[in-house]
Design an enzyme around this catalytic site. Structure first.
Site: not given
Ligand code: CP
Ligand code: NVA
Length: 306
Positions: A101, A128, A131, A221, A261, A289
């Protein structure tokens, strides 16, 4: 050896195989069966940003299949204490697969170039994919066949929106998108999307009511993603007319479902009555997930599911 950095790494048949694996593995767990299919296999999670769902669903998913996981947060010094390339070449000698990440998509691409094991994007600024796959798997559970159905995304043209648009291209769905001016999906992305998925129907608008019409799924989102915290106050004003609330849902068909999400900023992009309402499938998405990532990991590691 394959990796999953964006959905562009997958063909339609790959998605079908991942979903087939996911369904079987989800079925096993529902029957309290935990076959040690990943016994001795180790996943490393390299995370520059916070996470609940992605981290825990990957770790729990590995554990339930008899494998292990190692979490490396920012203190591991990824790209700081040592270069991404050295980090990748060393780490991939210890583990079988890496989930990362990152802030900048280029970082996960660099990791993928240098790692000698598969790399899965657990969220970058551009994509993502885990997701989106869990979301389409959830929609398939609700509707069965997805081809010809419309997904309406109301909000920021961010990582999640991009992966959903690509998923619509892979699965034959229409992607309808409403965002304020300045927060649309950017032109280079839209050009690439059209080139990669020539049959994809994309509807772009600045009117949320327009895009949710005829939609089977309404998705939103957060207005400010991780890394954009200093823009949050200004975005709150710009995005206010794009809130998914009961009034907006009235413009969607009565059987349309609501997706997010998570994490959600309740009272901003979505109201409590929608996210907690009967049409919300947000908890099903979150649960899936883990199942979908088990499908992805076993597919990348070519693990036979017995
Ligand atoms: N939706 C998602 O990726 O959640 P987190 O940021 O908690 O991993
Ligand atoms: N768009 C959001 C998604 C989190 C799961 C972010 O990048 O923070």
């Amino acid at each position: 050896m394959r990796s999953l950095l964006t959905l562009a790494d997958l063909e339609v048949a790959d998605v079908a195989e991942i979903f087939e694996r996911t369904a079987r593995l989800k079925g096993y767990l529902a029957r309290e069966s935990r076959p040690p299919l990943l016994s001795g296999r180790v996943l490393a999670l390299v995370f520059e940003k916070p996470s609940l769902r992605t981290r825990v669903s990957f770790e729990a998913g590995m554990a339930s299949l008899g494998g292990g996981s190692i979490f490396l947060g920012p203190e591991a010094g990824f790209g700081k204490r040592e270069s991404v390339s050295d980090f990748a070449r060393v780490l991939s000698q210890y583990v079988d697969i890496i989930s990362a990440r990152v802030f900048h998509h280029a970082t996960v691409e660099e990791l993928g170039r240098h790692a000698t094991c598969p790399v899965v994007n657990g969220l970058s600024d551009a994509a993502h994919p885990c997701q989106a796959l869990a979301d389409f798997f959830s929609l398939r559970e609700v509707f069965g066949e997805l081809e010809g159905k419309k997904l309406a995304y109301v909000g920021d043209g961010n990582n999640v929106a991009r992966s959903l648009a690509m998923g619509c291209g892979l699965l034959g769905m229409t992607f309808a998108f409403a965002a304020p001016e300045g927060y649309q999906l950017d032109e280079p992305f839209l050009r690439q999307l059209a080139a990669d998925y020539p049959a994809l129907r994309v509807e772009l608008s600045q009117d949320p009511r327009q895009v949710v019409k005829d939609a089977s799924a309404v998705y939103t989102d957060v207005w400010a993603s991780m890394g954009q915290e200093e823009e949050a106050a200004q975005r709150k004003q710009v995005f206010a007319p794009f809130q998914v609330n009961a009034d907006l849902m009235k413009h969607a068909p009565s059987d349309a479902v609501f997706l997010h999400c998570l994490p959600a900023h309740r009272g901003e992009e979505v109201t409590d009555e929608v996210i907690d309402g009967q049409r919300s499938i947000v908890l099903q998405q979150a649960a899936n997930r883990m199942h979908v990532q088990k499908g992805i990991v076993t597919w990348l590691l070519k693990t036979a599911i017995t």
